[in-house]
Write a protein that holds these residues in place. Structure first.
Motif, PDB file in Angstrom:
ATOM      1  N   PRO A 178       0.796  -1.230   0.000  1.00  0.00           N
ATOM      2  CA  PRO A 178       0.000   0.000   0.000  1.00  0.00           C
ATOM      3  C   PRO A 178       0.827   1.278   0.000  1.00  0.00           C
ATOM      4  O   PRO A 178       0.418   2.279  -0.585  1.00  0.00           O
ATOM      5  CB  PRO A 178      -0.837  -0.124   1.283  1.00  0.00           C
ATOM      6  N   ASP A 179       2.002   1.256   0.644  1.00  0.00           N
ATOM      7  CA  ASP A 179       2.815   2.471   0.696  1.00  0.00           C
ATOM      8  C   ASP A 179       3.736   2.615  -0.515  1.00  0.00           C
ATOM      9  O   ASP A 179       4.463   3.604  -0.630  1.00  0.00           O
ATOM     10  CB  ASP A 179       3.633   2.523   1.982  1.00  0.00           C
ATOM     11  N   GLU A 180       3.720   1.631  -1.428  1.00  0.00           N
ATOM     12  CA  GLU A 180       4.503   1.710  -2.658  1.00  0.00           C
ATOM     13  C   GLU A 180       3.658   1.226  -3.837  1.00  0.00           C
ATOM     14  O   GLU A 180       3.970   0.215  -4.473  1.00  0.00           O
ATOM     15  CB  GLU A 180       5.778   0.879  -2.551  1.00  0.00           C
ATOM     16  N   PRO A 181       2.586   1.924  -4.164  1.00  0.00           N
ATOM     17  CA  PRO A 181       1.661   1.462  -5.205  1.00  0.00           C
ATOM     18  C   PRO A 181       2.262   1.447  -6.610  1.00  0.00           C
ATOM     19  O   PRO A 181       1.673   0.867  -7.520  1.00  0.00           O
ATOM     20  CB  PRO A 181       0.505   2.458  -5.113  1.00  0.00           C
ATOM     21  N   ASP A 182       3.420   2.086  -6.802  1.00  0.00           N
ATOM     22  CA  ASP A 182       4.053   2.091  -8.122  1.00  0.00           C
ATOM     23  C   ASP A 182       4.795   0.791  -8.398  1.00  0.00           C
ATOM     24  O   ASP A 182       5.302   0.580  -9.503  1.00  0.00           O
ATOM     25  CB  ASP A 182       5.028   3.263  -8.236  1.00  0.00           C
ATOM     26  N   ARG A 183       4.855  -0.108  -7.411  1.00  0.00           N
ATOM     27  CA  ARG A 183       5.544  -1.385  -7.575  1.00  0.00           C
ATOM     28  C   ARG A 183       4.535  -2.520  -7.489  1.00  0.00           C
ATOM     29  O   ARG A 183       3.741  -2.582  -6.557  1.00  0.00           O
ATOM     30  CB  ARG A 183       6.617  -1.557  -6.497  1.00  0.00           C
ATOM     31  N   GLN A 184       4.583  -3.427  -8.465  1.00  0.00           N
ATOM     32  CA  GLN A 184       3.665  -4.565  -8.480  1.00  0.00           C
ATOM     33  C   GLN A 184       4.425  -5.850  -8.789  1.00  0.00           C
ATOM     34  O   GLN A 184       5.352  -5.861  -9.595  1.00  0.00           O
ATOM     35  CB  GLN A 184       2.563  -4.385  -9.533  1.00  0.00           C
ATOM     36  N   LEU A 185       4.010  -6.910  -8.121  1.00  0.00           N
ATOM     37  CA  LEU A 185       4.460  -8.264  -8.422  1.00  0.00           C
ATOM     38  C   LEU A 185       3.279  -9.033  -8.997  1.00  0.00           C
ATOM     39  O   LEU A 185       2.201  -9.033  -8.404  1.00  0.00           O
ATOM     40  CB  LEU A 185       4.962  -8.966  -7.162  1.00  0.00           C
ATOM     41  N   ARG A 186       3.485  -9.675 -10.134  1.00  0.00           N
ATOM     42  CA  ARG A 186       2.427 -10.461 -10.760  1.00  0.00           C
ATOM     43  C   ARG A 186       2.871 -11.921 -10.820  1.00  0.00           C
ATOM     44  O   ARG A 186       3.775 -12.280 -11.563  1.00  0.00           O
ATOM     45  CB  ARG A 186       2.116  -9.919 -12.156  1.00  0.00           C
ATOM     46  N   PHE A 187       2.215 -12.735 -10.006  1.00  0.00           N
ATOM     47  CA  PHE A 187       2.523 -14.156  -9.916  1.00  0.00           C
ATOM     48  C   PHE A 187       1.585 -14.958 -10.819  1.00  0.00           C
ATOM     49  O   PHE A 187       0.391 -14.675 -10.884  1.00  0.00           O
ATOM     50  CB  PHE A 187       2.347 -14.657  -8.478  1.00  0.00           C
ATOM     51  N   SER A 188       2.119 -16.003 -11.453  1.00  0.00           N
ATOM     52  CA  SER A 188       1.317 -16.980 -12.198  1.00  0.00           C
ATOM     53  C   SER A 188       1.591 -18.350 -11.588  1.00  0.00           C
ATOM     54  O   SER A 188       2.736 -18.829 -11.597  1.00  0.00           O
ATOM     55  CB  SER A 188       1.685 -16.980 -13.684  1.00  0.00           C
ATOM     56  N   PHE A 189       0.541 -18.988 -11.050  1.00  0.00           N
ATOM     57  CA  PHE A 189       0.670 -20.265 -10.369  1.00  0.00           C
ATOM     58  C   PHE A 189       0.035 -21.390 -11.174  1.00  0.00           C
ATOM     59  O   PHE A 189      -0.904 -21.178 -11.942  1.00  0.00           O
ATOM     60  CB  PHE A 189      -0.021 -20.217  -9.001  1.00  0.00           C
ATOM     61  N   HIS A 190       0.528 -22.601 -10.936  1.00  0.00           N
ATOM     62  CA  HIS A 190      -0.111 -23.806 -11.468  1.00  0.00           C
ATOM     63  C   HIS A 190      -1.392 -24.046 -10.672  1.00  0.00           C
ATOM     64  O   HIS A 190      -1.359 -24.066  -9.436  1.00  0.00           O
ATOM     65  CB  HIS A 190       0.833 -24.995 -11.326  1.00  0.00           C
ATOM     66  N   PRO A 191      -2.549 -24.239 -11.319  1.00  0.00           N
ATOM     67  CA  PRO A 191      -3.809 -24.368 -10.574  1.00  0.00           C
ATOM     68  C   PRO A 191      -3.955 -25.671  -9.810  1.00  0.00           C
ATOM     69  O   PRO A 191      -4.790 -25.755  -8.902  1.00  0.00           O
ATOM     70  CB  PRO A 191      -4.873 -24.254 -11.669  1.00  0.00           C
ATOM     71  N   GLY A 192      -3.151 -26.689 -10.138  1.00  0.00           N
ATOM     72  CA  GLY A 192      -3.319 -27.988  -9.499  1.00  0.00           C
ATOM     73  C   GLY A 192      -2.178 -28.424  -8.617  1.00  0.00           C
ATOM     74  O   GLY A 192      -2.243 -29.497  -8.001  1.00  0.00           O
ATOM     75  N   VAL A 193      -1.125 -27.620  -8.530  1.00  0.00           N
ATOM     76  CA  VAL A 193       0.043 -27.977  -7.719  1.00  0.00           C
ATOM     77  C   VAL A 193       0.370 -26.804  -6.804  1.00  0.00           C
ATOM     78  O   VAL A 193       1.018 -25.840  -7.225  1.00  0.00           O
ATOM     79  CB  VAL A 193       1.267 -28.320  -8.599  1.00  0.00           C
ATOM     80  N   PRO A 194      -0.078 -26.831  -5.555  1.00  0.00           N
ATOM     81  CA  PRO A 194       0.151 -25.698  -4.643  1.00  0.00           C
ATOM     82  C   PRO A 194       1.634 -25.344  -4.522  1.00  0.00           C
ATOM     83  O   PRO A 194       2.478 -26.224  -4.370  1.00  0.00           O
ATOM     84  CB  PRO A 194      -0.402 -26.207  -3.314  1.00  0.00           C
ATOM     85  N   GLY A 195       1.917 -24.051  -4.605  1.00  0.00           N
ATOM     86  CA  GLY A 195       3.278 -23.576  -4.453  1.00  0.00           C
ATOM     87  C   GLY A 195       4.111 -23.578  -5.705  1.00  0.00           C
ATOM     88  O   GLY A 195       5.227 -23.046  -5.705  1.00  0.00           O
ATOM     89  N   LEU A 196       3.593 -24.160  -6.800  1.00  0.00           N
ATOM     90  CA  LEU A 196       4.365 -24.221  -8.045  1.00  0.00           C
ATOM     91  C   LEU A 196       4.170 -22.931  -8.834  1.00  0.00           C
ATOM     92  O   LEU A 196       3.115 -22.674  -9.403  1.00  0.00           O
ATOM     93  CB  LEU A 196       3.953 -25.429  -8.874  1.00  0.00           C
ATOM     94  N   LEU A 197       5.208 -22.117  -8.857  1.00  0.00           N
ATOM     95  CA  LEU A 197       5.199 -20.859  -9.579  1.00  0.00           C
ATOM     96  C   LEU A 197       5.542 -21.118 -11.048  1.00  0.00           C
ATOM     97  O   LEU A 197       6.550 -21.767 -11.349  1.00  0.00           O
ATOM     98  CB  LEU A 197       6.217 -19.904  -8.954  1.00  0.00           C
ATOM     99  N   LEU A 198       4.711 -20.621 -11.950  1.00  0.00           N
ATOM    100  CA  LEU A 198       4.965 -20.759 -13.382  1.00  0.00           C
ATOM    101  C   LEU A 198       5.737 -19.565 -13.934  1.00  0.00           C
ATOM    102  O   LEU A 198       6.606 -19.720 -14.787  1.00  0.00           O
ATOM    103  CB  LEU A 198       3.647 -20.912 -14.149  1.00  0.00           C
ATOM    104  N   ALA A 199       5.401 -18.382 -13.464  1.00  0.00           N
ATOM    105  CA  ALA A 199       6.057 -17.168 -13.939  1.00  0.00           C
ATOM    106  C   ALA A 199       5.836 -16.055 -12.931  1.00  0.00           C
ATOM    107  O   ALA A 199       4.934 -16.130 -12.085  1.00  0.00           O
ATOM    108  CB  ALA A 199       5.512 -16.756 -15.307  1.00  0.00           C
ATOM    109  N   MET A 200       6.672 -15.013 -13.019  1.00  0.00           N
ATOM    110  CA  MET A 200       6.523 -13.844 -12.175  1.00  0.00           C
ATOM    111  C   MET A 200       7.090 -12.632 -12.893  1.00  0.00           C
ATOM    112  O   MET A 200       8.090 -12.748 -13.620  1.00  0.00           O
ATOM    113  CB  MET A 200       7.239 -14.014 -10.840  1.00  0.00           C
TER     114      MET A 200
END
Length: 222
Positions: A178-200
């Motif tokens: 909230p105090d740095e709205p100019d910065r964003q992280l966009r995570f893409s996760f696997h829908p069937g494997v918890p914790g598996l990051l596909l891209a960021m």
């Protein structure tokens, strides 16, 4: 080396994923072990390889993420329980950049109220898949130094990703402080494997500054 802090921040944003919505139940997806390798691109710096391994140890789960390149090394490890909600048991991390680095650790007492960031990555992916939160969703977590931090996230439409490791459907989440709205992280996760990051992707001032994509995946059969 004026851009050194920027590269260190980008590296830590990848090695030290965070976020967990505290105190709210969610339909728990079944955990699965995996080993993943990623390609990291950071503007103005050499590309890097990131490795992430989720493994089981009895009733507990171990998450280990690391990077090792010419200029920097980093590693983060977490031990947690993955029931209806995640419960962190131990956390350790460290990094070294041009020979200068630090190490951090949190024990079960420090983690009694809020989780560490590796366990949070796992839980965030489950919450995103369940799609139970209406934006803006507020999250609290403990950073690598044990400091409580508040962030917000919102769910983005699912999309198809074509990556070096294959083609996937992705559950997407955008995260901001909230105090740095100019910065964003966009995570893409696997829908069937918890914790598996596909891209960021890491965006600042409307521009993408770094990108992570899955290059190899070892997902043992159930």
């Amino acid at each position: 080396m004026s851009s050194l802090p920027r590269y260190r921040r980008a590296l830590l944003l990848v090695l030290l994923p965070f976020l967990l919505l505290a105190g709210v139940g969610v339909l728990a997806a079944e955990p699965r072990p995996f080993e993943a390798r990623y390609h990291l691109e950071v503007d103005g710096w050499p590309n890097a390889t990131i490795e992430h391994r989720l493994s089981r140890d009895g009733t507990q789960w171990l998450s280990d993420m690391r990077a090792d390149i010419t200029l920097a090394q980093g590693r983060e490890r977490s031990r947690f329980l993955a029931g209806e909600a995640v419960r962190s048991l131990h956390y350790a991390s460290g990094y070294s950049l041009l020979g200068v680095g630090k190490r951090y650790a949190l024990d079960h007492e420090a983690l009694a109220r809020l989780p560490d960031r590796q366990a949070a990555l796992f839980e965030l992916s489950r919450r995103a898949t369940a799609a139970e939160c209406t934006a803006p969703c507020r999250l609290r977590y403990l950073d690598h130094r044990g400091r409580e931090t508040l962030v917000e996230y919102r769910l983005l439409p699912r999309t198809a990703l074509s990556l070096p490791a294959g083609n996937f459907e992705a559950v997407r989440v955008e995260v901001i402080e909230p105090d740095e709205p100019d910065r964003q992280l966009r995570f893409s996760f696997h829908p069937g494997v918890p914790g598996l990051l596909l891209a960021m992707e890491y965006h600042r001032d409307g521009e993408r500054r770094s990108r992570l994509s899955l290059s190899e995946l070892d997902l043992p059969p159930r």
